[in-house]
Design a protein around this motif. Structure first.
Motif, PDB file in Angstrom:
ATOM      1  N   GLN A 150       0.833  -1.205   0.000  1.00  0.00           N
ATOM      2  CA  GLN A 150       0.000   0.000   0.000  1.00  0.00           C
ATOM      3  C   GLN A 150       0.868   1.256   0.000  1.00  0.00           C
ATOM      4  O   GLN A 150       0.584   2.223  -0.696  1.00  0.00           O
ATOM      5  N   MET A 151       1.949   1.212   0.781  1.00  0.00           N
ATOM      6  CA  MET A 151       2.789   2.401   0.903  1.00  0.00           C
ATOM      7  C   MET A 151       3.634   2.625  -0.337  1.00  0.00           C
ATOM      8  O   MET A 151       3.992   3.752  -0.648  1.00  0.00           O
ATOM      9  N   ASP A 152       3.967   1.529  -1.039  1.00  0.00           N
ATOM     10  CA  ASP A 152       4.804   1.654  -2.233  1.00  0.00           C
ATOM     11  C   ASP A 152       4.300   0.674  -3.297  1.00  0.00           C
ATOM     12  O   ASP A 152       4.870  -0.387  -3.491  1.00  0.00           O
ATOM     13  N   PRO A 153       3.201   1.063  -3.977  1.00  0.00           N
ATOM     14  CA  PRO A 153       2.529   0.100  -4.870  1.00  0.00           C
ATOM     15  C   PRO A 153       3.387  -0.353  -6.045  1.00  0.00           C
ATOM     16  O   PRO A 153       3.162  -1.429  -6.574  1.00  0.00           O
ATOM     17  N   GLY A 154       4.365   0.438  -6.450  1.00  0.00           N
ATOM     18  CA  GLY A 154       5.119   0.077  -7.651  1.00  0.00           C
ATOM     19  C   GLY A 154       6.245  -0.906  -7.420  1.00  0.00           C
ATOM     20  O   GLY A 154       6.888  -1.353  -8.358  1.00  0.00           O
ATOM     21  N   ASN A 155       6.511  -1.259  -6.166  1.00  0.00           N
ATOM     22  CA  ASN A 155       7.698  -2.062  -5.882  1.00  0.00           C
ATOM     23  C   ASN A 155       7.479  -3.549  -6.151  1.00  0.00           C
ATOM     24  O   ASN A 155       6.592  -4.185  -5.555  1.00  0.00           O
ATOM     25  N   GLY A 156       8.259  -4.101  -7.063  1.00  0.00           N
ATOM     26  CA  GLY A 156       8.091  -5.502  -7.454  1.00  0.00           C
ATOM     27  C   GLY A 156       8.440  -6.471  -6.348  1.00  0.00           C
ATOM     28  O   GLY A 156       7.799  -7.504  -6.193  1.00  0.00           O
ATOM     29  N   GLU A 157       9.443  -6.132  -5.560  1.00  0.00           N
ATOM     30  CA  GLU A 157       9.890  -7.010  -4.484  1.00  0.00           C
ATOM     31  C   GLU A 157       8.761  -7.224  -3.472  1.00  0.00           C
ATOM     32  O   GLU A 157       8.482  -8.340  -3.053  1.00  0.00           O
ATOM     33  N   TYR A 158       8.095  -6.122  -3.116  1.00  0.00           N
ATOM     34  CA  TYR A 158       7.043  -6.212  -2.106  1.00  0.00           C
ATOM     35  C   TYR A 158       5.836  -6.968  -2.647  1.00  0.00           C
ATOM     36  O   TYR A 158       5.246  -7.798  -1.969  1.00  0.00           O
ATOM     37  N   SER A 159       5.478  -6.677  -3.920  1.00  0.00           N
ATOM     38  CA  SER A 159       4.272  -7.329  -4.422  1.00  0.00           C
ATOM     39  C   SER A 159       4.517  -8.821  -4.666  1.00  0.00           C
ATOM     40  O   SER A 159       3.612  -9.624  -4.500  1.00  0.00           O
ATOM     41  N   ALA A 160       5.767  -9.194  -4.999  1.00  0.00           N
ATOM     42  CA  ALA A 160       6.065 -10.625  -5.166  1.00  0.00           C
ATOM     43  C   ALA A 160       5.886 -11.351  -3.835  1.00  0.00           C
ATOM     44  O   ALA A 160       5.325 -12.449  -3.784  1.00  0.00           O
ATOM     45  N   ALA A 161       6.355 -10.710  -2.748  1.00  0.00           N
ATOM     46  CA  ALA A 161       6.221 -11.333  -1.433  1.00  0.00           C
ATOM     47  C   ALA A 161       4.762 -11.483  -1.054  1.00  0.00           C
ATOM     48  O   ALA A 161       4.331 -12.524  -0.553  1.00  0.00           O
TER      49      ALA A 161
END
Lengths: 302, 209
Positions: B145-156
């Motif tokens: 939510q805080m950083d929607p564009g980050n691939g690392e976070y969305s993969a996790a």
């Protein structure tokens, strides 16, 4: 532990089913021998699984015996005795767990169940003392977990916090299983953690409706914002079931990784059946077919 | 060395196809990617090595030294990697080294106003490794939510969500676990029903009955 760790019979070979039953019967026989006839009622599927896993890990030699069932002398039974202590430990665990379950009922069950538990406690506590003396580490592991569980409930902790004591208990129980191969104790420990977590979550999901009715603490109720409600609408019920199922599936996914790394010689197909088929089947029966709920309703009608 | 056939769980009389199949199944089971963020990585690697060696031994035995696709799977993917512009480099290296308690201690010492998306992601990773899956999921979604564009976070987050769906074990409510949904018997009885309905309305679907 609560009887959720069972084999899925329809997917077993007859041979495997017979082996499972022979282990179950042998454990029952040992319980009677070591802790008196009445303690046979403490026998559970979970402790049978503990014995089964212990047999696998230690690679003990087994032989098949036949005899008569102690509870029903007309029935013939097979037994699977071993020289080692696997069954003795499982029997002690059975008795100790039953003791703590009763203690819990005395403390926060209803008036009648507390009374019943008090009466049974008088019978069980000398046996539990004997079991604890024989295997002090079992007593210590279980006792510590129960204390921590009470603390977690008092704190009104989240799902993970509440599941931690049971998970930790199984991880410690499995870690000390003797005879495992080098390096595999870490896998056993982690497998135990997630199996314990699965058992706790399954129990909490199963009790959700009952806990709401009586106003008891339930981690899923808190998480889903249902606490304070008495009855669930069909929609809320469905949402809760799906949420619980997801939490259980995630736990399953983590459990299977270490599980595959354990060498299970003797009874690998049995253990695999319980974990890979029995547990998902239990999720289906309880969360989607509502087996226990229907049973309770039937009992209320009678 | 142990018997390579025993390692793969096949009999020495198995065909090449059967051996390849057994190898593939086992390789899938122990694939290091699955264990990349698990403390059991070393054990899985060892099992994988054992299988690879067994498979190589059998193929070279059978084809006199020409191993086909030996070596098998190597290298692994670790979701928490060294990130160039990280504010928590020390935490990342602790997590990568498996020192979860140390990583958590540092994270817990970070004051609330400095807890950014990366903090939530790393805290989620620590929780995930400890087996606290629900809170891990909450932390990952907060990070997303805080950083929607980050691939690392969305993969996790995706990984945590997928595991809940039953893809990796457990029960999937919307698939039928027992056999297929439609068999010959179902087809016949459906046809008979359709025929009856047609007959009620004056038509006929199956002229002979």
């Amino acid at each position: 532990m609560f009887g959720y760790v069972r084999p899925y019979k329809s997917e077993m070979l007859v041979k495997e089913y017979e082996q499972y039953k022979a282990i179950y019967c042998e454990l029952c026989r040992r319980l009677g021998k070591s802790y008196g006839i009445l303690s046979r009622f403490a026998l559970s599927y979970d402790c049978t699984f503990y014995a089964l896993l212990a047999l696998c890990v230690s690679r003990s030699q087994v032989r098949l015996d036949t005899g008569r069932c102690v509870m029903n002398p007309l029935k013939k039974c097979s037994y699977l005795p071993v020289k080692g202590e696997e069954y003795e430990k499982a029997a002690a665990l059975c008795v100790i767990l039953t003791y703590y379950k009763l203690k819990d009922d005395v403390e926060d069950g209803g008036r009648f169940s507390a009374l019943r538990a008090k009466l049974l406690m008088a019978l069980v506590s000398p046996k539990a003392k004997r079991a604890g003396k024989r295997y002090p580490f079992l007593e210590e592991i279980v006792g510590k977990a129960m204390e921590d569980q009470a603390l977690a409930q008092k704190e009104k902790g989240g799902i993970d916090r509440c599941a931690h004591p049971t998970a930790q208990m199984l991880s410690e129980l499995f870690r000390e299983l003797p005879g495992c191969r080098e390096g595999e104790d870490a896998a056993l420990e982690r497998f135990g953690y997630f199996l314990g977590r699965w058992i706790y979550l399954m129990d909490a999901a199963d009790d959700l409706e009952e806990d709401l009715k009586t106003g008891s603490f339930n981690p899923f109720a808190n998480r889903l914002g249902l606490s304070g409600k008495k009855e669930l609408t069909a929609e809320e019920r469905k949402r809760a079931d799906e949420f619980c199922n997801e939490a259980l599936n995630a736990t399953m996914a983590q459990m299977l990784l270490p599980f595959r790394l354990i060498s299970l010689e003797n009874f690998a197909p049995l253990v695999e059946n319980v974990i890979e088929k029995g547990l998902p089947e239990m999720q289906r029966e309880i969360l989607f077919l509502h087996v226990n709920l229907k049973k309770k309703k039937r009992e209320e009608m009678l | 060395m142990t018997d390579p056939y025993k390692v793969l769980g096949v009999s020495p009389s198995a065909t090449d196809e059967e051996i390849k199949e057994a190898y593939r199944n086992l390789a899938k089971k122990y694939h290091p990617d699955q264990y990349s963020d698990s403390p059991l990585k070393d054990l899985a690697d060892e099992k994988m090595k054992e299988i690879n060696e067994a498979y190589d031994a059998i193929t070279s035995q059978r084809r006199e030294g020409s191993s086909q696709w030996g070596g098998g799977y190597q290298g692994s993917y670790n979701p928490v990697g060294a990130s160039g512009s990280s504010g928590f480099q020390d935490v990342r290296s602790y997590i990568m080294a498996g020192r979860i308690a140390d990583a958590e201690q540092i994270l817990n010492g970070v004051p609330a106003e400095r807890r950014n998306a990366e903090w939530y992601f790393l805290k989620g990773s620590v929780l995930y490794r400890r087996g606290w899956l629900e809170e891990a999921k909450d932390h990952f979604s907060r990070a997303c939510q805080m950083d929607p564009g980050n691939g690392e976070y969305s993969a996790a987050l995706n990984q945590a969500m997928n595991q809940g769906s039953g893809m990796y074990g457990g029960y999937r409510p919307h698939t039928n676990m027992n056999a297929g949904g439609c068999n010959a018997c179902d087809m016949c009885s459906s046809l008979m029903c359709a025929d009856c309905c047609c007959e009620c309305m004056g038509g006929d679907l199956i002229p002979c009955c």
